[in-house]
Scaffold this active site. Structure first.
Site, PDB file in Angstrom:
ATOM      1  N   HIS A 245      40.384  85.782 -16.379  1.00 49.57           N
ATOM      2  CA  HIS A 245      40.553  86.799 -17.359  1.00 49.57           C
ATOM      3  C   HIS A 245      40.519  86.157 -19.074  1.00 49.57           C
ATOM      4  O   HIS A 245      40.082  86.321 -19.901  1.00 49.57           O
ATOM      5  CB  HIS A 245      42.084  87.528 -17.318  1.00 49.57           C
ATOM      6  CG  HIS A 245      42.158  87.874 -16.011  1.00 49.57           C
ATOM      7  ND1 HIS A 245      41.726  89.418 -15.637  1.00 49.57           N
ATOM      8  CD2 HIS A 245      42.570  87.362 -14.766  1.00 49.57           C
ATOM      9  CE1 HIS A 245      41.933  89.579 -14.352  1.00 49.57           C
ATOM     10  NE2 HIS A 245      42.651  88.572 -14.066  1.00 49.57           N
TER      11      HIS A 245
HETATM   12  C1  BDR Z   1      46.398  88.634 -16.895  1.00 46.23           C
HETATM   13  O1  BDR Z   1      47.662  88.432 -16.079  1.00 46.23           O
HETATM   14  C2  BDR Z   1      47.897  87.030 -15.582  1.00 46.23           C
HETATM   15  O2  BDR Z   1      48.009  86.964 -14.482  1.00 46.23           O
HETATM   16  C3  BDR Z   1      46.638  86.439 -16.130  1.00 46.23           C
HETATM   17  O3  BDR Z   1      46.790  85.030 -16.601  1.00 46.23           O
HETATM   18  C4  BDR Z   1      45.756  87.303 -17.020  1.00 46.23           C
HETATM   19  O4  BDR Z   1      46.630  86.845 -18.278  1.00 46.23           O
HETATM   20  C5  BDR Z   1      45.680  89.389 -15.960  1.00 46.23           C
HETATM   21  O5  BDR Z   1      46.110  90.623 -15.540  1.00 46.23           O
END
Ligand code: BDR
Ligand code: CA
Length: 315
Positions: A245
Site C-alpha cells: 500500500h
Molecule cells: C493501510 O493500513 C495499514 O495496515 C497499512 O500500513 C496501510 O497504511 C492499508 O489499509
C-alpha cells in the site's frame, strides 16, 4: 535545469509496507528530501511505531533523519490496531537490532507546525501513511499552516474495493474518521491512494525474488518483510502476493505518470456504526459536491516495482 528535490514530511505507523515507503524515499534523494518522520499510533501503538521508524532509518543508513513521536490515540475514539496483519511488533518477519538513534524530544505535531511555518509557503508536501490524527491535530492547533501545505499525498480509503478492516472501511481512515474528515475538508490539494490502486501492486514471487537478488541487507530484509506481510492478504483475497500500500504515495511523487485517477468529491462517514470510516467517493460524478481530491484508481504495477527495486538497490 534539474528540479530541486521535493520536501516532504512522512507521517507513518510502520508497518512493513510503511517501511518500503520510507526506504523508497531514502533511495531517491534527487527527487525527495525527507524533512522528518512523524510516527502515529495505527498498525501498532505509538511506542512501537516510533521505534520501528528509527529501525527503518538505521537499516537504510539514514540515522541522520529526525524521527518524532506524534499522537498516541485517535481524536475521539479508542485506538484500533492491526497486529493480525503486521504481527506483534508491526514489523514482524526478519529480526532487526533495536535502534540506537534518538527519538526527538519535540512532539511530532509541533514539528509539523513549525516546519510548515519555517519553510516557504507551498513548498512542503505531507505524506500520511497511517491514521490522519497528527495532520488533523496540526491543522486544529495551527490553522495558519493549512494554507502553507503544498499538497497532501496519502494512503487511505477505497471505493471499488470498499473495506479491509470492516466491510465498508479501509484501516487508516477507519481508525480516526474525525481526523480524516477534517483533512478531507481542509481545502489542501489531496492525492489519495485507496485500496483500489494498492491492491494492484502485489508482491508476487518474482518481485520478492528481485529484492532478495540485490544481495544487500536491505534486499534481504525487504524480501523477508514481503514474505511475512503477504500471507494475510493472499489468504484473504486469494491474490498472487500482498498489496504494498504505502510506497504508492512516494512512487507518485517520483513518477506520477505511473498512476491515473479522477478529481472528485470524497467525503468521510463519521456517524454510521455500520459504515464508519467509509470514503464516500463520487467517482461517477452524481453529486455537485465540491471536488476535493485526486482519487487514484490505476497504476502501472510493473513500472512501480521496477522503480521500487531500483531505488532499494541503492541503499
Ligand atoms: C493501510 O493500513 C495499514 O495496515 C497499512 O500500513 C496501510 O497504511 C492499508 O489499509
Ligand atoms: Ca501504514
Amino acid at each position: 535545469m534539474p528540479q530541486s528535490p521535493r520536501k516532504i514530511i512522512i507521517d507513518t505507523d510502520p508497518g512493513q509496507d510503511d517501511a518500503f515507503a520510507l526506504m523508497l524515499a531514502f533511495g531517491s534523494p534527487e527527487d525527495i528530501e525527507v524533512l522528518g518522520i512523524v510516527a502515529v499510533a495505527g498498525n501498532v501503538p505509538l511506542a512501537l511505531t516510533q521505534k520501528n521508524s528509527r529501525m527503518i532509518c538505521e537499516l537504510a543508513g539514514r540515522s541522520d533523519v529526525k524521527v518524532f513521536a506524534g499522537c498516541d490515540r485517535p481524536m475521539k475514539r479508542k485506538l484500533v490496531t492491526a497486529e493480525h496483519v503486521h504481527g506483534k511488533t508491526g514489523l514482524d518477519g526478519p529480526s532487526l537490532p533495536d535502534p540506537v538513534m534518538p527519538l526527538q524530544d519535540q512532539h511530532g505535531v509541533e514539528f509539523i507546525i513549525e516546519t510548515l511555518r519555517r519553510e516557504p509557503a507551498g513548498t512542503v508536501t505531507l505524506c500520511p501513511l497511517g491514521p490522519l490524527t497528527n495532520i488533523a491535530q496540526a491543522f486544529l492547533q495551527a490553522p495558519d499552516v493549512v494554507g502553507r501545505v503544498q499538497e497532501i499525498v496519502l494512503m487511505g480509503g477505497a471505493y471499488f474495493e470498499v473495506g479491509n478492516i470492516t466491510p465498508a472501511a479501509e484501516f487508516n481512515i477507519y481508525v480516526d474518521p474525525e481526523a480524516a474528515e477534517l483533512v478531507f475538508r481542509s481545502g489542501v490539494p489531496l492525492v489519495v491512494m485507496p485500496l483500489d490502486v494498492t491492491h494492484k501492486v502485489l508482491t508476487t514471487k518474482a518481485r520478492v525474488q528481485a529484492f532478495r537478488a540485490m544481495g544487500t541487507e536491505v534486499g534481504r530484509v525487504s524480501a523477508d518483510w514481503a514474505d511475512f506481510f503477504e500471507r494475510f492478504d493472499m489468504e484473504k483475497y486469494g491474490s498472487d502476493g500482498g498489496p504494498l500500500h504505502d510506497p504508492t504515495v512516494v512512487a507518485y511523487l517520483i513518477k506520477p505518470e505511473l498512476f491515473s485517477g479522477r478529481v472528485i468529491n470524497v467525503e468521510i462517514e463519521t456517524q454510521s456504526e455500520l459504515t464508519l470510516g467509509m470514503t464516500v467517493a463520487d467517482w461517477w460524478g452524481v453529486t455537485d459536491r465540491p471536488k476535493n481530491a485526486l482519487f487514484v484508481g490505476d497504476v502501472d504495477a510493473q513500472g512501480f516495482f521496477d522503480l521500487l527495486t531500483e531505488r532499494l538497490a541503492r541503499l
